[in-house]
Design a protein around this motif. Structure first.
Motif, PDB file in Angstrom:
ATOM      1  N   GLN A   1       2.442   2.053   4.073  1.00  0.00           N
ATOM      2  CA  GLN A   1       3.739   1.499   3.689  1.00  0.00           C
ATOM      3  C   GLN A   1       3.632   0.393   2.646  1.00  0.00           C
TER       4      GLN A   1
ATOM      5  N   SER B   1       2.907   0.595  -0.325  1.00  0.00           N
ATOM      6  CA  SER B   1       3.379   1.014  -1.653  1.00  0.00           C
ATOM      7  C   SER B   1       4.732   0.392  -1.971  1.00  0.00           C
TER       8      SER B   1
ATOM      9  N   ALA C   1       5.447  -2.414  -4.699  1.00  0.00           N
ATOM     10  CA  ALA C   1       5.703  -2.128  -6.114  1.00  0.00           C
ATOM     11  C   ALA C   1       7.194  -2.138  -6.420  1.00  0.00           C
TER      12      ALA C   1
ATOM     13  N   GLU D   1      -2.913   6.330  -5.703  1.00  0.00           N
ATOM     14  CA  GLU D   1      -1.653   7.046  -5.508  1.00  0.00           C
ATOM     15  C   GLU D   1      -0.830   6.454  -4.369  1.00  0.00           C
ATOM     16  N   ARG D   2      -1.469   6.172  -3.255  1.00  0.00           N
ATOM     17  CA  ARG D   2      -0.728   5.719  -2.077  1.00  0.00           C
ATOM     18  C   ARG D   2      -0.237   4.281  -2.207  1.00  0.00           C
ATOM     19  N   LEU D   3      -0.891   3.491  -3.036  1.00  0.00           N
ATOM     20  CA  LEU D   3      -0.469   2.097  -3.219  1.00  0.00           C
ATOM     21  C   LEU D   3       0.299   1.897  -4.526  1.00  0.00           C
ATOM     22  N   SER D   4       0.679   3.004  -5.164  1.00  0.00           N
ATOM     23  CA  SER D   4       1.426   2.936  -6.435  1.00  0.00           C
ATOM     24  C   SER D   4       0.685   2.102  -7.468  1.00  0.00           C
TER      25      SER D   4
ATOM     26  N   THR E   1      -1.306   3.721  -9.865  1.00  0.00           N
ATOM     27  CA  THR E   1      -1.828   4.748 -10.774  1.00  0.00           C
ATOM     28  C   THR E   1      -1.985   4.229 -12.199  1.00  0.00           C
TER      29      THR E   1
END
Length: 628
Positions: free
Chosen positions: A171, A173, A176, A201-204, A206
């Motif tokens: 959660q 993410s 961001a 990807e999961r923590l935004s 990228t």
């Protein structure tokens, strides 16, 4: 309820308008950043996101602590363990940094005071557990504070394929979207390429820049040996190489943890158990003793050790096989954080392989999950059975490509012998087939060696063509053959859990004579006394040779211990061993000279400088370099 952040004009009180280099020297007492640290710090100071991979002991904490002091506002550090938060906050406060934590160990009044300090801009860093951070009330609190950055520590916990997965990390993410202008950094010591991609990807993250330091820990000596009598092997190892040293022993089950701790204690070692079956009070007490006392050995399941910042762990021993190289690397990485010689020692046997394979096949995971886990276990087994440099194999798994063998692992120091095992393997595989693929390894070996036990007679297996054809090898040698066959996928354990061995498709070319196979010769176990008298230098003794032979080492340690007890913190929070060693090398006589010692920042210089100078002045004259 909370002050409006737009009305807050104060900057972090500890480090207003100082450069990262000034903060590094004045607060933390270091002359220069390590490789990549400076680049990460600059990225965050300029307000950009980052993903950082550094080995344990590589200095990840400074990557966010320095920007936290260089940027206006409070840095929020997401950390998975309460004990880790307490230690890091205590260490930062010793440096004069205004740090605090929010977690379940606090009463209502303590929590409210910390929340007020956050919203009024009085904190440099706030540590918070992920499950606390994602609560709506905490998010509201953060919206009413001036924030400098978010640091997500132990970021591999977000990976559902990882060994330390925690659902609350998924959660994070939302940071961001909730705080789009606040830079974020994710940090971990353990992540292969697949896990790095998943973290981003999961923590935004990228778009974040990746900073990947080398995974090598050259001070750690990796050793893996076949399991014969694990308890005796462990005792011999500690006695021969790490008598009096601090260490961690990992076991797969709680019962084995308790039994191993009792065994070590019965031999005079300070050995403490740690697993989820103990009360939280006992776990906390045992961890506290491990952090604050010398020579303590913790025997634990994998529940112990994440984020432990104890620099002088001289050995990590595994009594059972880890499930993956990620788990092995992270657990062994808890040794030698101070850069001094340390040992990663492990025993493993056929039953370890069978048990892990059965657990994997019996799990409720999807086919994709099982496929990934098989690959991880195969890589772990590959490290165990390899005949080349272990460090090269380990580092290649994480994407490093060392040019040459390390010279500091067992396969480099004592290259393993190999032998043409083709005929023996054909006998072994044929015997598994002839007895119906319904029996375990000990029974198959008895048939191969022509045993006349009652079970074989009752089953009629004294009449099969493979009965007695393996009498030329000892039972231990056959166990080595079967271990390597299971490890390399030629045989599998019955997924129903009965321990019987079954052929796989991979063994067909061997049985048909279309393929040959080289096997490792297991080393002959040596007695501890022989090891000690052979002239081989003990890893633990190497460290003591480097530091305790210097005049005044015990005097400086006693000074540090007294201060630590007064402050209620572990001794290394006052000064690391490396700092004491630098004091002995330099022998400063003034505060100005002491300020140049590595690890002596302004706050510690003011608090402890005169006490350590007094101790140093009482020491005999400095030896010349030739005398050391």
């Amino acid at each position: 309820m909370y002050p409006d952040p737009d009305e807050l004009t104060c900057e972090p009180p500890s480090a207003a308008r100082r450069t990262p280099e000034q903060i590094l020297h004045e607060v933390f007492g270091y002359e220069r950043f390590r490789p990549l640290q400076g680049e990460v710090v600059q990225e965050l100071v300029e307000g950009r996101d980052a993903l950082v991979l550094m080995p344990t002991g590589g200095g990840k904490s400074l990557c966010y602590q320095v920007p936290a002091l260089a940027r206006p506002g409070t840095a929020v550090v997401i950390s998975p363990l309460i004990a880790l938060m307490h230690d890091q906050v205590a260490a930062l406060r010793e440096l004069g940094v205004k740090a605090a934590f929010l977690n379940s160990s606090m009463d209502y009044e303590q929590a409210r005071a910390t929340e007020y300090a956050l919203t009024t801009g009085e904190l440099d860093l706030l540590y918070c557990a992920p499950e606390r951070l994602i609560q709506p009330r905490t998010i509201e609190l953060l919206h009413h504070a001036s924030l400098s950055l978010f640091a997500i520590d132990e970021a591999h916990c977000v990976s559902q394929w990882g060994h330390d997965f925690r659902s609350d990390y998924l959660q994070l993410s939302m940071l961001a979207t909730e705080f789009p202008t606040v830079p974020r950094v994710a940090l971990t010591a353990t992540a292969d390429e697949r896990t790095r991609k998943e973290i981003a990807e999961r923590l935004s993250l990228t778009e974040a820049r990746h900073f990947i330091s080398g995974f090598d820990r050259p001070n750690i000596q990796y050793r893996i040996t076949p399991k014969t009598n694990a308890n005796k092997q462990l005792l011999d190892f500690i006695k021969a190489e790490h008598e009096g040293d601090c260490g961690i022993v990992y076991c797969l089950s709680r019962n084995k943890v308790d039994a191993t701790a009792r065994l070590l204690a019965s031999k005079g070692y300070t050995a403490l158990p740690y697993h989820a079956g103990l009360s939280s009070e006992e776990r906390a007490r045992n961890q506290e003793r491990f952090l604050r006392e010398d020579g303590v050995i913790v025997v634990a399941t994998i529940a112990f050790g994440m984020g432990i910042d104890k620099p002088d762990v001289r050995f990590v021993a595994h009594m059972d096989l880890p499930k993956s190289l990620e788990a092995y690397y992270q657990e062994t990485g808890r040794a030698g954080r101070d850069g001094k010689p340390s040992t990663a020692w492990m025993v493993y046997g056929l039953q370890d392989v069978i048990k892990l394979r059965q657990m994997l096949e019996a799990s409720q995971g999807s086919d994709q999950f099982k496929r990934v886990e098989r690959q991880k276990l195969d890589a772990m087994l590959g490290l165990c059975e390899v005949t080349e440099c272990r460090r090269q194999v380990l580092l290649r798994y994480f994407g490093d490509n060392p040019d040459s063998a390390c010279g500091n692992c067992d396969t480099c120091l004592t290259p393993p012998e190999t032998w043409d095992g083709t005929v023996a393997v054909q006998k072994a595989l044929s015997c598994v087939y002839r007895t119906g693929q319904r029996f375990g390894v000990n029974y198959i070996i008895d048939v191969l060696r022509g045993s006349e036990n009652e079970r074989i007679i009752q089953a009629g297996h004294q009449t099969v063509s493979t009965y007695g054809i393996g009498a030329d090898l000892k039972a231990a040698e056959w166990k080595s053959v079967f271990r390597q066959l299971v490890a390399n996928g030629y045989l599998r354990a019955d997924p129903e859990g009965f321990g019987s061995l079954q052929l796989t498709e991979r063994c067909r070319p061997l049985l048909k004579g279309e393929q040959s196979i080289e096997l490792r010769k297991d080393p002959v176990a040596k007695k501890a006394a022989a090891t000690k008298s052979s002239g081989t230098r003990r890893t633990g003794q190497n460290v003591r040779d480097q530091i305790t032979d210097h005049d005044g080492w015990e005097a400086l340690r006693a000074c540090r211990k007294e201060l630590a007890d007064q402050q209620g913190v572990p001794p290394y929070v006052i000064f690391h061993d490396t700092t004491l060693f630098d004091m002995l090398e330099r022998r400063p006589q003034t505060l100005e000279e002491l300020a140049e010692v590595n690890g002596v920042g302004a706050a510690k210089l003011e608090k402890y400088g005169e006490l350590f100078l007094e101790t140093l002045r009482d020491l005999p004259g400095k030896k010349t370099e030739a005398e050391f």
